[in-house]
Design a protein around this motif. Structure first.
Motif, PDB file in Angstrom:
ATOM      1  N   THR A 271      42.716  75.595  29.419  1.00  0.00           N
ATOM      2  CA  THR A 271      42.090  75.959  30.564  1.00  0.00           C
ATOM      3  C   THR A 271      40.371  75.892  30.303  1.00  0.00           C
ATOM      4  O   THR A 271      39.724  75.249  30.841  1.00  0.00           O
ATOM      5  N   LEU A 272      40.310  76.957  29.331  1.00  0.00           N
ATOM      6  CA  LEU A 272      38.907  77.114  29.030  1.00  0.00           C
ATOM      7  C   LEU A 272      38.104  76.092  28.501  1.00  0.00           C
ATOM      8  O   LEU A 272      37.013  75.677  28.680  1.00  0.00           O
ATOM      9  N   ARG A 273      38.985  75.258  27.718  1.00  0.00           N
ATOM     10  CA  ARG A 273      38.357  73.879  27.180  1.00  0.00           C
ATOM     11  C   ARG A 273      38.386  72.890  28.346  1.00  0.00           C
ATOM     12  O   ARG A 273      37.566  72.098  28.475  1.00  0.00           O
ATOM     13  N   HIS A 274      39.436  72.802  28.925  1.00  0.00           N
ATOM     14  CA  HIS A 274      39.531  71.364  29.830  1.00  0.00           C
ATOM     15  C   HIS A 274      38.868  71.572  30.971  1.00  0.00           C
ATOM     16  O   HIS A 274      38.239  70.898  31.812  1.00  0.00           O
ATOM     17  N   GLN A 275      38.746  73.011  31.690  1.00  0.00           N
ATOM     18  CA  GLN A 275      37.840  73.033  32.808  1.00  0.00           C
ATOM     19  C   GLN A 275      37.011  74.386  32.789  1.00  0.00           C
ATOM     20  O   GLN A 275      37.268  75.384  33.255  1.00  0.00           O
ATOM     21  N   ALA A 276      36.287  74.540  31.647  1.00  0.00           N
ATOM     22  CA  ALA A 276      35.370  75.463  31.275  1.00  0.00           C
ATOM     23  C   ALA A 276      34.657  76.064  32.532  1.00  0.00           C
ATOM     24  O   ALA A 276      33.931  75.547  33.532  1.00  0.00           O
ATOM     25  N   PRO A 277      34.978  77.435  32.631  1.00  0.00           N
ATOM     26  CA  PRO A 277      34.515  78.401  33.968  1.00  0.00           C
ATOM     27  C   PRO A 277      32.986  78.307  33.731  1.00  0.00           C
ATOM     28  O   PRO A 277      32.331  78.514  34.899  1.00  0.00           O
ATOM     29  N   GLY A 300       8.047  75.285  24.625  1.00  0.00           N
ATOM     30  CA  GLY A 300       7.987  75.290  26.194  1.00  0.00           C
ATOM     31  C   GLY A 300       8.960  74.587  26.855  1.00  0.00           C
ATOM     32  O   GLY A 300       9.490  74.966  27.759  1.00  0.00           O
ATOM     33  N   ASP A 301       9.860  73.553  26.473  1.00  0.00           N
ATOM     34  CA  ASP A 301      10.723  72.695  26.923  1.00  0.00           C
ATOM     35  C   ASP A 301      12.052  73.433  27.091  1.00  0.00           C
ATOM     36  O   ASP A 301      12.319  74.329  26.096  1.00  0.00           O
ATOM     37  N   ALA A 302      12.746  73.428  28.286  1.00  0.00           N
ATOM     38  CA  ALA A 302      14.001  73.982  28.451  1.00  0.00           C
ATOM     39  C   ALA A 302      14.922  73.079  27.922  1.00  0.00           C
ATOM     40  O   ALA A 302      15.080  71.856  27.997  1.00  0.00           O
ATOM     41  N   VAL A 303      16.122  73.944  27.357  1.00  0.00           N
ATOM     42  CA  VAL A 303      17.319  73.009  27.085  1.00  0.00           C
ATOM     43  C   VAL A 303      18.359  73.847  27.287  1.00  0.00           C
ATOM     44  O   VAL A 303      18.675  74.853  27.393  1.00  0.00           O
ATOM     45  N   LEU A 304      19.445  72.970  28.129  1.00  0.00           N
ATOM     46  CA  LEU A 304      20.686  73.544  28.740  1.00  0.00           C
ATOM     47  C   LEU A 304      21.855  72.802  27.879  1.00  0.00           C
ATOM     48  O   LEU A 304      22.014  71.767  27.857  1.00  0.00           O
ATOM     49  N   VAL A 305      22.692  73.751  27.420  1.00  0.00           N
ATOM     50  CA  VAL A 305      23.744  73.355  26.678  1.00  0.00           C
ATOM     51  C   VAL A 305      25.039  73.343  27.545  1.00  0.00           C
ATOM     52  O   VAL A 305      25.321  74.413  28.066  1.00  0.00           O
ATOM     53  N   SER A 306      25.556  72.080  27.775  1.00  0.00           N
ATOM     54  CA  SER A 306      26.894  72.088  28.521  1.00  0.00           C
ATOM     55  C   SER A 306      27.906  72.475  27.757  1.00  0.00           C
ATOM     56  O   SER A 306      28.611  71.552  26.933  1.00  0.00           O
ATOM     57  N   LEU A 307      28.703  73.380  27.914  1.00  0.00           N
ATOM     58  CA  LEU A 307      29.662  73.901  27.179  1.00  0.00           C
ATOM     59  C   LEU A 307      31.013  72.995  27.898  1.00  0.00           C
ATOM     60  O   LEU A 307      31.828  72.680  26.985  1.00  0.00           O
ATOM     61  N   ALA A 308      30.979  72.678  29.352  1.00  0.00           N
ATOM     62  CA  ALA A 308      32.151  71.768  29.699  1.00  0.00           C
ATOM     63  C   ALA A 308      31.943  70.467  28.809  1.00  0.00           C
ATOM     64  O   ALA A 308      32.899  70.069  28.641  1.00  0.00           O
ATOM     65  N   ALA A 309      30.761  69.948  28.815  1.00  0.00           N
ATOM     66  CA  ALA A 309      30.927  68.604  27.946  1.00  0.00           C
ATOM     67  C   ALA A 309      31.081  68.592  26.599  1.00  0.00           C
ATOM     68  O   ALA A 309      31.978  67.730  26.132  1.00  0.00           O
TER      69      ALA A 309
END
Length: 396
Positions: A271-277, A300-309
């Motif tokens: 579930t943590l992998r497939h539907q990352a909360p 200064g650029d922002a970086v957002l890491v998608s754990l879900a992706a």
């Protein structure tokens, strides 16, 4: 200068990325690991959608968690104090060390009997048959009770603490979130003052004394309590409800757990992998120019890491969109990676495994009470979870 697109604008016509963002991530990932997007309410950011690039970003010291490295015109939520999630070493190291001893696997294992007692009490309050909302009657009150007991939040303050923290992490409007933040800060300040004046054996009292004696600055104390309270239950609510949803949506996998309850732990991990909360990490900010997976990032650029992706990257997971308890391959990164790996991961696992095992044992014929395709998923930059989960209970 053209504005970067939002995920909604990148989604296929008629597709709601809040309900299911993964087709959007898959399309982006096919074009490359890092993309420029607009995050509503925040600004433009680089979005990381591959597992390799995510792991690289999460350990790169040039990507700072401190918003003071950003070009954004915002305080980044520091109205609620400075916390571990928004700081770098050595400040992060000092803050984390203050509470890390309370979240070791050994300390958390000792809490399991209490978690079981709380889960059983909630289950006893449910009807043996009929329809209930498993989010508000079970998945929510269990982690709220656990973290509030650990911190030392009185029972009469728990409901408002949750309501205001939910508004902050999944805001219904900017005005509502601002008001919730002010109320939460005031209530937290009052509770900390009382704990400092009359210490007890709770974590909140320990932190309050550290603040009183100079071990924590006022904004650090406020930020620490806020982070522990919110991160200590919001993410686990989503995990428990998503685990129930995922098993019911995949009867073959539910049958495996019913035949072998020891697979409950595997169900939680999948579930943590497939539907990352935790949908994405907190924003990182480039403290200097750098290159990430072939993409040039300016200072200064922002970086957002998608754990879900990252956790559905087909380069690492066979049939990545399939929910499979027997899955082999690399571990997910749903709890992050590197210095900011989730401190509360052991607690979340114990709560989710206990909640799932106890619920399924008590209700062997539980089923969806409505079409699962119609359920509402609430999402924000950081979190994603079910708004409600109507289930039809049964014991025979």
């Amino acid at each position: 200068m053209p504005t970067a697109p939002t995920l909604e604008e990148l989604a296929p016509a008629g597709h709601d990325p809040a309900r299911d963002p993964h087709p959007v991530y898959a399309a982006l990932r096919a074009r490359g690991p890092v993309h420029r997007v607009l995050v509503p309410g925040s600004g433009e950011s680089w979005l990381v959608v591959s597992r390799d690039a995510a792991r690289q970003a999460l350990i790169d010291p040039r990507l700072s968690n401190d918003i003071r490295h950003s070009t954004w015109d915002t305080d980044g939520g520091h109205a609620l104090g400075r916390n571990m999630l928004q700081s770098d070493p050595p400040h992060h190291t000092r803050l984390r060390k203050l509470v890390a001893g309370h979240f070791t696997p050994g300390r958390i294992a000792a809490l399991r009997p209490r978690v079981e007692t709380l889960a059983d009490a909630l289950l006893s309050g449910l009807p043996e048959e009929g329809t209930v909302d498993a989010v508000h009657r079970y998945a929510l009150p269990l982690p709220v009770a656990v973290i509030c007991e650990l911190l030392g939040v009185p029972e009469d303050g728990r409901e408002v603490f949750h309501a205001w923290s939910r508004e902050l992490v999944m805001p219904t409007s900017e005005a509502a979130a601002t008001a919730a933040g002010a109320r939460l800060a005031a209530l937290t300040g009052d509770l900390v003052a009382r704990k400092a004046a009359e210490p007890d054996d709770t974590l909140l009292s320990e932190l309050a004394v550290a603040g009183r004696d100079g071990g924590l600055a006022a904004d650090e104390l406020l930020g620490m309590v806020f982070l522990l309270l919110v991160a200590g239950h919001e993410t686990t609510v989503n995990l428990i409800s998503a685990a129930l949803f995922s098993l019911l949506a995949h009867p073959d996998q539910l049958a495996l757990v019913r035949a072998d309850p020891s697979l409950t732990a595997a169900a939680v991990e999948e579930t943590l992998r497939h539907q990352a909360p935790v949908h994405s990490t907190a924003f990182r900010f480039a403290s200097e120019p750098l290159e990430l997976a072939g993409t040039s990032i300016a200072a200064g650029d922002a970086v957002l890491v998608s754990l879900a992706a990252a956790s559905r990257d087909p380069a690492h997971y066979v049939e990545a969109d399939r929910f499979d308890l027997r899955r082999t391959g690399p571990a997910h990164i749903a709890f992050g990676h590197g210095l900011h790996h989730c401190l509360g991961a052991p607690l979340a696992r114990v709560e989710a495994e206990t909640a799932l095992r106890r619920f399924l044992a008590r209700f062997p014929t539980v089923a969806f009470a409505t079409d699962p395709a119609t359920l509402t998923w609430r999402s924000s930059t950081l979190l994603r979870g079910l708004a409600d989960l109507p289930l039809r209970l049964g014991r025979c």
